[in-house]
Design a protein around this motif. Sequence first.
Motif, PDB file in Angstrom:
ATOM      1  N   ARG A 129      23.726  12.480  25.229  1.00 55.43           N
ATOM      2  CA  ARG A 129      22.529  13.227  25.604  1.00 55.43           C
ATOM      3  C   ARG A 129      21.534  13.237  24.437  1.00 55.43           C
ATOM      4  O   ARG A 129      21.093  14.290  23.972  1.00 55.43           O
ATOM      5  CB  ARG A 129      22.861  14.655  26.030  1.00 55.43           C
ATOM      6  N   SER A 130      21.216  12.044  23.973  1.00 54.30           N
ATOM      7  CA  SER A 130      20.324  11.912  22.823  1.00 54.30           C
ATOM      8  C   SER A 130      19.360  10.759  23.058  1.00 54.30           C
ATOM      9  O   SER A 130      19.612   9.863  23.878  1.00 54.30           O
ATOM     10  CB  SER A 130      21.112  11.685  21.533  1.00 54.30           C
ATOM     11  N   LEU A 131      18.258  10.797  22.327  1.00 52.12           N
ATOM     12  CA  LEU A 131      17.270   9.717  22.337  1.00 52.12           C
ATOM     13  C   LEU A 131      17.276   9.068  20.961  1.00 52.12           C
ATOM     14  O   LEU A 131      17.000   9.739  19.961  1.00 52.12           O
ATOM     15  CB  LEU A 131      15.888  10.264  22.693  1.00 52.12           C
ATOM     16  N   VAL A 132      17.603   7.789  20.912  1.00 54.27           N
ATOM     17  CA  VAL A 132      17.644   7.028  19.660  1.00 54.27           C
ATOM     18  C   VAL A 132      16.304   6.307  19.513  1.00 54.27           C
ATOM     19  O   VAL A 132      15.929   5.491  20.365  1.00 54.27           O
ATOM     20  CB  VAL A 132      18.807   6.033  19.655  1.00 54.27           C
ATOM     21  N   LEU A 133      15.578   6.613  18.445  1.00 51.15           N
ATOM     22  CA  LEU A 133      14.240   6.071  18.220  1.00 51.15           C
ATOM     23  C   LEU A 133      14.265   5.090  17.047  1.00 51.15           C
ATOM     24  O   LEU A 133      14.714   5.431  15.949  1.00 51.15           O
ATOM     25  CB  LEU A 133      13.257   7.208  17.935  1.00 51.15           C
ATOM     26  N   VAL A 134      13.781   3.877  17.297  1.00 51.37           N
ATOM     27  CA  VAL A 134      13.654   2.836  16.267  1.00 51.37           C
ATOM     28  C   VAL A 134      12.197   2.396  16.262  1.00 51.37           C
ATOM     29  O   VAL A 134      11.722   1.800  17.236  1.00 51.37           O
ATOM     30  CB  VAL A 134      14.584   1.644  16.539  1.00 51.37           C
ATOM     31  N   GLU A 135      11.491   2.680  15.184  1.00 51.84           N
ATOM     32  CA  GLU A 135      10.068   2.358  15.113  1.00 51.84           C
ATOM     33  C   GLU A 135       9.846   1.077  14.320  1.00 51.84           C
ATOM     34  O   GLU A 135      10.630   0.719  13.436  1.00 51.84           O
ATOM     35  CB  GLU A 135       9.296   3.514  14.471  1.00 51.84           C
ATOM     36  N   ASP A 136       8.748   0.396  14.651  1.00 52.53           N
ATOM     37  CA  ASP A 136       8.307  -0.837  13.971  1.00 52.53           C
ATOM     38  C   ASP A 136       9.406  -1.892  13.990  1.00 52.53           C
ATOM     39  O   ASP A 136       9.775  -2.462  12.958  1.00 52.53           O
ATOM     40  CB  ASP A 136       7.877  -0.532  12.536  1.00 52.53           C
ATOM     41  N   LEU A 137       9.904  -2.163  15.178  1.00 52.45           N
ATOM     42  CA  LEU A 137      10.957  -3.166  15.317  1.00 52.45           C
ATOM     43  C   LEU A 137      10.462  -4.547  14.905  1.00 52.45           C
ATOM     44  O   LEU A 137      11.183  -5.302  14.237  1.00 52.45           O
ATOM     45  CB  LEU A 137      11.456  -3.193  16.774  1.00 52.45           C
ATOM     46  N   ASP A 138       9.229  -4.908  15.282  1.00 53.91           N
ATOM     47  CA  ASP A 138       8.718  -6.236  14.945  1.00 53.91           C
ATOM     48  C   ASP A 138       8.560  -6.412  13.440  1.00 53.91           C
ATOM     49  O   ASP A 138       8.807  -7.496  12.904  1.00 53.91           O
ATOM     50  CB  ASP A 138       7.385  -6.473  15.658  1.00 53.91           C
ATOM     51  N   ARG A 139       8.161  -5.362  12.737  1.00 48.96           N
ATOM     52  CA  ARG A 139       8.007  -5.459  11.283  1.00 48.96           C
ATOM     53  C   ARG A 139       9.355  -5.732  10.624  1.00 48.96           C
ATOM     54  O   ARG A 139       9.442  -6.539   9.689  1.00 48.96           O
ATOM     55  CB  ARG A 139       7.404  -4.162  10.741  1.00 48.96           C
ATOM     56  N   TYR A 140      10.416  -5.077  11.114  1.00 55.17           N
ATOM     57  CA  TYR A 140      11.729  -5.305  10.510  1.00 55.17           C
ATOM     58  C   TYR A 140      12.219  -6.724  10.794  1.00 55.17           C
ATOM     59  O   TYR A 140      12.769  -7.393   9.910  1.00 55.17           O
ATOM     60  CB  TYR A 140      12.715  -4.283  11.057  1.00 55.17           C
ATOM     61  N   LEU A 141      12.038  -7.205  12.034  1.00 59.29           N
ATOM     62  CA  LEU A 141      12.517  -8.545  12.379  1.00 59.29           C
ATOM     63  C   LEU A 141      11.756  -9.629  11.649  1.00 59.29           C
ATOM     64  O   LEU A 141      12.286 -10.715  11.420  1.00 59.29           O
ATOM     65  CB  LEU A 141      12.400  -8.756  13.887  1.00 59.29           C
TER      66      LEU A 141
END
Length: 531
Positions: free
Chosen positions: A287-299
């Motif tokens: 019951r959680s929301l996992v947020l990953v920001e700026d995925l393209d910058r990391y890749l």
Amino acid sequence: MPLHAASAGGVLAYAALALAALRLLLSYKSALYALRRLWRCADEWAQAYQYHVVPRFAACDGAENPLFRKSTAYVASLPSLEDADAACVVSSASRTNGGLTFQLGPGHTARDAFLGARLAWTSAGGAGDAGGGPERLVLRVRRHDRSRVLRPYLQHVESVADEMEQRRRELRLFANAGTDAATGAPRWASAPFTHPATLDDVAMDPDLKARVRADLESFLKGRAYYHRLGRVWRRSYLLYGPPGTGKSTFAAAMARFLGYDVYDVDLSRAAAAGDDLRALLLHATPRSLVLVEDLDRYLQGGGGGGDGEARAARVLSFMDGVASCCGEERIMVFTMRGGKDAVDAAVLRPGRLDVHIQFTLCDFEAFKALASNYLGLKDHKLYPQVEEGFHAAGARLSPAEVGEIMLANRASPSRALRSVITKLQHVASGGAAPPRNPSHRRNTSWSGAGHQWEDQAHSARASADSAQADDETAAGVPPTCGVFGKEAPMREFKKLYGLIKIRSRREGSGVVPLEGDAHGPPTPGNHDRER
């Protein structure tokens, strides 16, 4: 005298008759209510019922019965409780319903309906009950409906109560903070999640917002469906678009709508610390929301983490590896600053990123939503000019820019709209910096908003100066090109006028005057028209 007495008696008789008619008219609804109660009593007397007792404490060990707590919360949310013959009113800390909560008192009854069956809850026992005994709730159901609705209804009661409890609890924000030195396990730092954004406040296309809301509601109710398909109860979203378009705010609104904790995963920090992304998921709660920001910058190599193939492998395993299946009822949200063509197609396939939502720069419809939220405006006389600015080629602002302008000018909606118009004209003209007058620089101690306010003040003054110059040119006065202002000495204007007049006379001999100018010497405005 007898005649007067008879008249008075007639008046009293008519008054009594009118009063009786009024009383009958006012008691019409009461009579209908009494008839409905008689019919309900007769129907209940003719039916066979079965009663199920839900005690507060178990008889075997004296432990509190969880079903009693959940049933009490469920009954307090029934709309029929407000229409019941009697109910207890309790002040609560919740802001819903004005901070008031209705509860069943001793001997009170609340009715409910489920799958076409009529049910009733009655509070019994406790200190306020004349019958005495332990505190309990009694569920009454018709005997011929018992086998059909009893178990599904109790499961429904528990499900609704769990959802209410989940929504009332305090949400928290977690961020990966390295590993525990003793155990080597990933460590999450947490704080209360107090972001106020809601889906209603987000400025986006209403149809798209309705689709996202329906998708989230379907996910919340999809436990049995996902299990029947043999799929993990998980869904992932990709939010992509330029910076300042509201992707992070929308993710926060999703978490608040779902009532989920937020796990903010910094891929660059995890790579620098050598954290295993799969271990991070294993230590995140359901019951959680996992947020990953700026995925393209990391890749693309931002923040380290090895070469491109190593980073992609880590992300793909994080998205749909075996570890991602540990923990149900989970939403994963990824954001990107650029377009979808910036990353490999393998990252974007369904199963890893199920729903793709593009966030564009602000248009006029989004502007109206922002104006309604920030300024409370539904319409304004300046809206046509704002719409014209948005429809101009290339005249687009990010929602963050528009929101900052409105926030800085929230005391004056008209000034806020004029600042937006000035900004749109500035963008449409190619982005040239407006001229600034150092003597009128506004000093302020605001951070962020203050700088925006300063830019708006200078832009507004530049726009006003430009409009004034256009008016002067139309009136026949030569433009001053920004050299002269209102405070310039009068002699400077006289010098300029004299030079133009001398030049006009020198060139006027070979020019045929226009109609209407033959009876007087040429003026600077006339000379401009001749040229």
